[in-house]
Write a protein that holds these residues in place. Structure first.
Motif, PDB file in Angstrom:
ATOM      1  N   LEU A  81       0.992  -1.196  -0.144  1.00 40.09           N
ATOM      2  CA  LEU A  81       0.082  -0.105   0.091  1.00 40.09           C
ATOM      3  C   LEU A  81       0.774   1.345  -0.148  1.00 40.09           C
ATOM      4  CD1 LEU A  81      -2.687   1.491   0.322  1.00 40.09           C
ATOM      5  CD2 LEU A  81      -2.578   1.290   2.518  1.00 40.09           C
ATOM      6  N   ALA A  82       0.805   1.933  -1.216  1.00 40.32           N
ATOM      7  CA  ALA A  82       1.706   3.322  -1.449  1.00 40.32           C
ATOM      8  C   ALA A  82       0.875   4.500  -1.217  1.00 40.32           C
ATOM      9  CB  ALA A  82       2.325   2.925  -2.543  1.00 40.32           C
TER      10      ALA A  82
ATOM     11  N   GLY B  17     -18.671  -3.106  14.121  1.00 43.43           N
ATOM     12  CA  GLY B  17     -19.503  -2.916  12.671  1.00 43.43           C
ATOM     13  C   GLY B  17     -18.930  -3.178  11.580  1.00 43.43           C
ATOM     14  N   TRP B  18     -17.613  -3.418  11.393  1.00 44.73           N
ATOM     15  CA  TRP B  18     -16.807  -3.628  10.193  1.00 44.73           C
ATOM     16  C   TRP B  18     -16.702  -5.051   9.776  1.00 44.73           C
ATOM     17  CZ3 TRP B  18     -14.509  -0.083   6.783  1.00 44.73           C
ATOM     18  CH2 TRP B  18     -14.558   1.092   7.266  1.00 44.73           C
ATOM     19  N   ARG B  19     -16.796  -5.318   8.384  1.00 47.89           N
ATOM     20  CA  ARG B  19     -16.368  -6.460   7.779  1.00 47.89           C
ATOM     21  C   ARG B  19     -15.520  -6.363   6.792  1.00 47.89           C
ATOM     22  NH1 ARG B  19     -19.054  -7.283  11.495  1.00 47.89           N
ATOM     23  NH2 ARG B  19     -20.873  -8.690  11.775  1.00 47.89           N
ATOM     24  N   PRO B  20     -14.379  -7.055   6.861  1.00 48.79           N
ATOM     25  CA  PRO B  20     -14.161  -7.987   7.918  1.00 48.79           C
ATOM     26  C   PRO B  20     -13.832  -7.355   9.383  1.00 48.79           C
ATOM     27  CG  PRO B  20     -12.475  -8.013   5.906  1.00 48.79           C
ATOM     28  CD  PRO B  20     -13.317  -6.819   5.802  1.00 48.79           C
ATOM     29  N   VAL B  21     -14.170  -8.466  10.405  1.00 45.95           N
ATOM     30  CA  VAL B  21     -14.069  -7.875  11.596  1.00 45.95           C
ATOM     31  C   VAL B  21     -12.698  -7.412  11.918  1.00 45.95           C
ATOM     32  CG1 VAL B  21     -14.493  -8.590  13.993  1.00 45.95           C
ATOM     33  CG2 VAL B  21     -16.009  -9.465  12.252  1.00 45.95           C
ATOM     34  N   LEU B  22     -12.917  -6.292  12.835  1.00 44.86           N
ATOM     35  CA  LEU B  22     -11.496  -5.666  13.178  1.00 44.86           C
ATOM     36  C   LEU B  22     -11.326  -6.278  14.663  1.00 44.86           C
ATOM     37  CD1 LEU B  22     -11.874  -2.135  12.347  1.00 44.86           C
ATOM     38  CD2 LEU B  22     -10.021  -3.818  11.014  1.00 44.86           C
TER      39      LEU B  22
ATOM     40  N   LEU C 230      -5.965  -0.602   7.455  1.00 44.90           N
ATOM     41  CA  LEU C 230      -6.184  -0.386   5.996  1.00 44.90           C
ATOM     42  C   LEU C 230      -5.105  -1.325   5.308  1.00 44.90           C
ATOM     43  CD1 LEU C 230      -6.505   3.486   5.540  1.00 44.90           C
ATOM     44  CD2 LEU C 230      -8.253   1.919   5.970  1.00 44.90           C
ATOM     45  N   THR C 231      -3.704  -1.305   5.981  1.00 48.58           N
ATOM     46  CA  THR C 231      -2.589  -2.223   5.349  1.00 48.58           C
ATOM     47  C   THR C 231      -2.942  -3.555   5.455  1.00 48.58           C
ATOM     48  OG1 THR C 231      -1.020  -0.373   6.025  1.00 48.58           O
ATOM     49  CG2 THR C 231      -0.377  -2.704   5.559  1.00 48.58           C
ATOM     50  N   ASP C 232      -3.783  -4.065   6.400  1.00 50.34           N
ATOM     51  CA  ASP C 232      -4.186  -5.307   6.528  1.00 50.34           C
ATOM     52  C   ASP C 232      -5.101  -5.490   5.619  1.00 50.34           C
ATOM     53  OD1 ASP C 232      -2.354  -5.736   8.636  1.00 50.34           O
ATOM     54  OD2 ASP C 232      -3.633  -5.849  10.111  1.00 50.34           O
ATOM     55  N   TRP C 233      -6.251  -4.999   5.361  1.00 49.70           N
ATOM     56  CA  TRP C 233      -7.191  -5.161   4.411  1.00 49.70           C
ATOM     57  C   TRP C 233      -6.655  -5.150   3.034  1.00 49.70           C
ATOM     58  CZ3 TRP C 233     -10.702  -0.911   7.147  1.00 49.70           C
ATOM     59  CH2 TRP C 233     -11.368  -1.430   8.053  1.00 49.70           C
ATOM     60  N   HIS C 234      -5.839  -4.344   2.712  1.00 57.84           N
ATOM     61  CA  HIS C 234      -5.016  -4.043   1.316  1.00 57.84           C
ATOM     62  C   HIS C 234      -4.454  -5.586   1.243  1.00 57.84           C
ATOM     63  CE1 HIS C 234      -1.955  -2.643  -1.728  1.00 57.84           C
ATOM     64  NE2 HIS C 234      -3.140  -2.086  -1.895  1.00 57.84           N
TER      65      HIS C 234
END
Length: 260
Positions: A4-5, A227-232, A246-250
């Motif tokens: 992620l840049a 309330g986030w999907r994927p669960v945090l 954000l980096t993990d989702w990316h």
């Protein structure tokens, strides 16, 4: 896997709840200033948000008003006048403190700046409106936060067309999978996806119940983790979404079929 840049932000609805409490109110003030009996209530403005762009919404709405000019050229001239007055009223509302940034936005931006993740704006609202909002909340040098700023007057085609994102990518000199878009609306998310940019959706007031396709994460806002999907995981629910999230989702986007 691409690192992620850069994070590419939408503005209206994403950075602030500008639509209901800002643009809608300003349009109504413009109608009154030009002596028109039209008024957009919360529900009607929500319907018009399926049309991207203020002038475009005005032209769509004129179709139901007997007072609207008959000729298209006259309607377009009236739409320009109304939009100019609306932008003036919008700036006054912002400067008067009527519109704040959504919780979690500034903190996440600061993390990006501190850790070398570049930022861009990709919006089809006008540069005047963007400057009015962000000068108040980020200071006189607000534009220095962003490597690239693409606004409505910079494109020929507005969202859901991908042009605004394609311009942002060109300005950043990055491939789409090196970036991540933060959007609030189906139209905005569709524009990002059409440019092959992965999307995180932070729902705004008008799109709390909307259906989104192909986002890598979706939730109610950046201000907390519930309330986030994927669960945090890994922190209290009342703590904000972080750059690490954000980096993990990316990094996990390859598990979503359209990114394979």
């Amino acid at each position: 896997m691409s690192r992620l840049a850069a994070v590419v932000w939408d503005v209206d609805g994403t950075l602030a709840e500008t639509e209901r409490d800002g643009h809608r109110v300003a349009f109504n003030l413009a109608f009154e200033a030009l002596g028109l009996p039209w008024r957009w209530d919360v529900a009607r403005y929500g319907e018009l948000l399926t049309v991207t762009g203020g002038r475009e919404r005005l032209l769509r709405d004129m179709g139901i008003h007997a007072e609207a000019p008959a000729l298209l050229s006259e309607r377009e001239a009236l739409a320009r006048r109304l939009h100019e007055r609306k932008n003036q009223f919008y700036a006054e509302l912002v400067h008067g403190g009527a519109i704040t940034l959504r919780p979690g936005v500034v903190g996440l931006m600061a993390q990006c700046a501190d850790r070398g993740v570049r930022m861009a704006l990709a919006t089809t609202t006008s540069r005047t409106n963007v400057a009015a909002l962000l000068r108040v909340h980020l200071g006189a040098r607000w534009a220095a936060w962003f490597d690239v700023i693409v606004c409505g007057e910079d494109v020929c085609h507005k969202k859901p067309d991908p042009e605004v994102y394609l311009q942002a990518l060109a300005g950043l000199r990055l491939g789409p999978l090196q970036t991540l878009a933060i959007e609030d609306s189906p139209v905005g998310a569709a524009a990002a996806r059409a440019a092959e940019v992965p999307v995180v959706v932070t729902r705004s007031v008008y799109f709390e119940q909307a259906t989104f396709d192909d986002s890598i994460a979706i939730g109610p806002g950046l201000h907390d983790r519930a309330g986030w999907r994927p669960v945090l995981h890994g922190a209290r629910d009342d703590e904000p979404v972080s750059l690490d999230d954000l980096t993990d989702w990316h990094a996990q986007m390859d598990s979503v079929s359209q990114f394979s």
